[in-house]
Motif scaffolding. Structure first.
Motif, PDB file in Angstrom:
ATOM      1  N   PHE A 241       0.790  -1.043   0.071  1.00 41.29           N
ATOM      2  CA  PHE A 241      -0.082   0.017  -0.237  1.00 41.29           C
ATOM      3  C   PHE A 241       1.006   1.277  -0.010  1.00 41.29           C
ATOM      4  O   PHE A 241       1.928   1.418   0.689  1.00 41.29           O
ATOM      5  CB  PHE A 241      -0.795   0.012   1.130  1.00 41.29           C
ATOM      6  N   LEU A 242       0.311   2.354  -0.708  1.00 44.40           N
ATOM      7  CA  LEU A 242       1.108   3.402  -0.645  1.00 44.40           C
ATOM      8  C   LEU A 242       0.081   4.605   0.309  1.00 44.40           C
ATOM      9  O   LEU A 242      -1.251   4.539   0.019  1.00 44.40           O
ATOM     10  CB  LEU A 242       1.046   4.186  -1.810  1.00 44.40           C
ATOM     11  N   LEU A 243       0.429   5.104   1.337  1.00 44.04           N
ATOM     12  CA  LEU A 243      -0.357   5.915   2.176  1.00 44.04           C
ATOM     13  C   LEU A 243       0.094   7.388   2.333  1.00 44.04           C
ATOM     14  O   LEU A 243       1.098   7.618   2.295  1.00 44.04           O
ATOM     15  CB  LEU A 243      -0.082   5.155   3.762  1.00 44.04           C
ATOM     16  N   MET A 244      -0.655   8.265   2.481  1.00 51.89           N
ATOM     17  CA  MET A 244      -0.671   9.686   2.518  1.00 51.89           C
ATOM     18  C   MET A 244      -1.393   9.959   4.003  1.00 51.89           C
ATOM     19  O   MET A 244      -2.602   9.637   3.957  1.00 51.89           O
ATOM     20  CB  MET A 244      -1.197  10.556   1.523  1.00 51.89           C
ATOM     21  N   ALA A 245      -0.536  10.628   4.828  1.00 51.77           N
ATOM     22  CA  ALA A 245      -1.286  10.717   6.342  1.00 51.77           C
ATOM     23  C   ALA A 245      -0.859  12.247   6.709  1.00 51.77           C
ATOM     24  O   ALA A 245      -0.017  12.884   6.158  1.00 51.77           O
ATOM     25  CB  ALA A 245      -0.924   9.716   7.223  1.00 51.77           C
ATOM     26  N   LYS A 246      -1.748  12.681   7.835  1.00 50.09           N
ATOM     27  CA  LYS A 246      -1.488  14.130   8.361  1.00 50.09           C
ATOM     28  C   LYS A 246      -1.445  13.750   9.753  1.00 50.09           C
ATOM     29  O   LYS A 246      -2.265  13.051  10.486  1.00 50.09           O
ATOM     30  CB  LYS A 246      -2.505  14.742   8.121  1.00 50.09           C
ATOM     31  N   ASN A 247      -0.469  14.316  10.554  1.00 47.32           N
ATOM     32  CA  ASN A 247      -0.255  14.374  12.012  1.00 47.32           C
ATOM     33  C   ASN A 247      -0.795  15.783  12.454  1.00 47.32           C
ATOM     34  O   ASN A 247      -0.034  17.048  12.410  1.00 47.32           O
ATOM     35  CB  ASN A 247       1.191  14.123  12.585  1.00 47.32           C
ATOM     36  N   LYS A 248      -1.992  15.944  13.060  1.00 46.75           N
ATOM     37  CA  LYS A 248      -2.541  17.275  13.251  1.00 46.75           C
ATOM     38  C   LYS A 248      -1.587  17.762  14.597  1.00 46.75           C
ATOM     39  O   LYS A 248      -1.738  19.096  14.784  1.00 46.75           O
ATOM     40  CB  LYS A 248      -3.905  16.989  13.944  1.00 46.75           C
ATOM     41  N   LEU A 249      -0.768  17.164  15.235  1.00 47.66           N
ATOM     42  CA  LEU A 249      -0.077  17.569  16.298  1.00 47.66           C
ATOM     43  C   LEU A 249       1.225  18.109  16.158  1.00 47.66           C
ATOM     44  O   LEU A 249       2.077  18.752  16.965  1.00 47.66           O
ATOM     45  CB  LEU A 249      -0.081  16.282  17.488  1.00 47.66           C
ATOM     46  N   SER A 250       1.816  17.903  14.918  1.00 43.70           N
ATOM     47  CA  SER A 250       3.078  18.342  14.287  1.00 43.70           C
ATOM     48  C   SER A 250       2.922  19.548  13.604  1.00 43.70           C
ATOM     49  O   SER A 250       2.095  19.867  12.667  1.00 43.70           O
ATOM     50  CB  SER A 250       3.739  17.129  13.611  1.00 43.70           C
ATOM     51  N   ASN A 251       3.784  20.431  14.008  1.00 44.71           N
ATOM     52  CA  ASN A 251       3.933  21.694  13.223  1.00 44.71           C
ATOM     53  C   ASN A 251       5.185  21.741  11.956  1.00 44.71           C
ATOM     54  O   ASN A 251       5.103  22.545  11.287  1.00 44.71           O
ATOM     55  CB  ASN A 251       3.983  23.073  13.786  1.00 44.71           C
ATOM     56  N   LEU A 252       5.977  20.965  12.436  1.00 44.23           N
ATOM     57  CA  LEU A 252       7.341  20.621  11.493  1.00 44.23           C
ATOM     58  C   LEU A 252       7.159  19.892  10.240  1.00 44.23           C
ATOM     59  O   LEU A 252       7.394  20.592   9.194  1.00 44.23           O
ATOM     60  CB  LEU A 252       8.261  20.053  12.284  1.00 44.23           C
ATOM     61  N   HIS A 253       6.658  18.791  10.415  1.00 43.30           N
ATOM     62  CA  HIS A 253       6.348  17.964   9.060  1.00 43.30           C
ATOM     63  C   HIS A 253       5.032  17.197   9.445  1.00 43.30           C
ATOM     64  O   HIS A 253       5.104  15.986   9.464  1.00 43.30           O
ATOM     65  CB  HIS A 253       7.594  16.942   8.866  1.00 43.30           C
ATOM     66  N   PRO A 254       3.975  17.977   9.183  1.00 48.35           N
ATOM     67  CA  PRO A 254       2.615  17.161   9.666  1.00 48.35           C
ATOM     68  C   PRO A 254       2.297  16.365   8.681  1.00 48.35           C
ATOM     69  O   PRO A 254       1.183  15.680   8.750  1.00 48.35           O
ATOM     70  CB  PRO A 254       1.632  18.376   9.782  1.00 48.35           C
ATOM     71  N   PHE A 255       2.775  16.229   7.163  1.00 49.65           N
ATOM     72  CA  PHE A 255       2.348  15.210   6.287  1.00 49.65           C
ATOM     73  C   PHE A 255       3.371  14.316   6.017  1.00 49.65           C
ATOM     74  O   PHE A 255       4.592  14.528   6.129  1.00 49.65           O
ATOM     75  CB  PHE A 255       2.014  16.044   4.873  1.00 49.65           C
ATOM     76  N   ALA A 256       2.999  13.097   5.535  1.00 47.23           N
ATOM     77  CA  ALA A 256       3.957  11.949   5.031  1.00 47.23           C
ATOM     78  C   ALA A 256       3.398  11.039   4.202  1.00 47.23           C
ATOM     79  O   ALA A 256       2.130  10.940   4.050  1.00 47.23           O
ATOM     80  CB  ALA A 256       4.180  10.933   6.384  1.00 47.23           C
ATOM     81  N   THR A 257       4.062  10.490   3.469  1.00 52.18           N
ATOM     82  CA  THR A 257       3.725   9.062   2.453  1.00 52.18           C
ATOM     83  C   THR A 257       4.621   8.072   3.112  1.00 52.18           C
ATOM     84  O   THR A 257       5.889   8.360   3.361  1.00 52.18           O
ATOM     85  CB  THR A 257       3.977   9.622   1.099  1.00 52.18           C
ATOM     86  N   TRP A 258       3.939   6.892   2.760  1.00 56.43           N
ATOM     87  CA  TRP A 258       4.610   5.961   3.290  1.00 56.43           C
ATOM     88  C   TRP A 258       4.382   4.681   2.489  1.00 56.43           C
ATOM     89  O   TRP A 258       3.229   4.593   1.960  1.00 56.43           O
ATOM     90  CB  TRP A 258       4.423   5.079   4.631  1.00 56.43           C
ATOM     91  N   MET A 259       5.378   3.746   2.155  1.00 50.37           N
ATOM     92  CA  MET A 259       5.118   2.294   1.671  1.00 50.37           C
ATOM     93  C   MET A 259       4.828   1.580   2.776  1.00 50.37           C
ATOM     94  O   MET A 259       5.351   1.713   4.095  1.00 50.37           O
ATOM     95  CB  MET A 259       6.240   1.776   0.888  1.00 50.37           C
ATOM     96  N   ALA A 260       3.692   0.444   2.774  1.00 48.04           N
ATOM     97  CA  ALA A 260       3.529  -0.414   3.492  1.00 48.04           C
ATOM     98  C   ALA A 260       3.095  -1.938   3.206  1.00 48.04           C
ATOM     99  O   ALA A 260       2.646  -1.897   2.256  1.00 48.04           O
ATOM    100  CB  ALA A 260       2.187   0.122   4.244  1.00 48.04           C
ATOM    101  N   ASP A 261       3.694  -2.749   3.926  1.00 48.86           N
ATOM    102  CA  ASP A 261       3.499  -4.080   3.688  1.00 48.86           C
ATOM    103  C   ASP A 261       2.007  -4.491   3.795  1.00 48.86           C
ATOM    104  O   ASP A 261       1.537  -3.907   4.887  1.00 48.86           O
ATOM    105  CB  ASP A 261       4.215  -5.125   4.349  1.00 48.86           C
ATOM    106  N   SER A 262       1.438  -5.638   3.286  1.00 53.48           N
ATOM    107  CA  SER A 262       0.245  -6.178   3.715  1.00 53.48           C
ATOM    108  C   SER A 262       0.152  -7.645   3.560  1.00 53.48           C
ATOM    109  O   SER A 262      -0.376  -8.138   2.634  1.00 53.48           O
ATOM    110  CB  SER A 262      -0.862  -5.655   2.666  1.00 53.48           C
ATOM    111  N   PRO A 263       0.704  -8.147   4.835  1.00 55.39           N
ATOM    112  CA  PRO A 263       1.050  -9.613   4.666  1.00 55.39           C
ATOM    113  C   PRO A 263      -0.184 -10.582   4.391  1.00 55.39           C
ATOM    114  O   PRO A 263      -0.063 -11.378   3.524  1.00 55.39           O
ATOM    115  CB  PRO A 263       1.450 -10.076   6.286  1.00 55.39           C
ATOM    116  N   ASP A 264      -1.262 -10.242   4.542  1.00 62.98           N
ATOM    117  CA  ASP A 264      -2.633 -10.728   4.567  1.00 62.98           C
ATOM    118  C   ASP A 264      -3.376 -10.242   3.447  1.00 62.98           C
ATOM    119  O   ASP A 264      -4.423 -10.974   3.074  1.00 62.98           O
ATOM    120  CB  ASP A 264      -3.388 -11.053   5.850  1.00 62.98           C
TER     121      ASP A 264
END
Length: 71
Positions: free
Chosen positions: A15-38
């Motif tokens: 999976f490719l994810l895009m996420a937001k951390n509402k508590l962070s002011n420095l780098h509140p957004f991120a994208t990650w690759m993620a495994d899905s074993p099942d």
């Protein structure tokens, strides 16, 4: 804590994810690759790209997605 705001299931089962951390002011957004074993959803996240703006995160998301799309 990050909240997933967009995701894509890739043909290799990851999976490719895009996420937001509402508590962070420095780098509140991120994208990650993620495994899905099942195959039912992402579990382990890795290869994170951290961004200052949602626009930068969207660009990262689309660039990373483009590497996995065959045209």
């Amino acid at each position: 804590m990050f909240e997933v705001i967009s995701y894509a299931k890739l043909s290799n089962g990851q999976f490719l994810l895009m996420a937001k951390n509402k508590l962070s002011n420095l780098h509140p957004f991120a994208t990650w690759m993620a495994d899905s074993p099942d195959g039912n959803g992402p579990s382990g996240r890795y290869w994170g790209h951290y961004c200052e703006t949602e626009q930068d995160a969207l660009q990262s998301f689309h660039e990373r997605l483009g590497r996995h799309v065959k045209g």
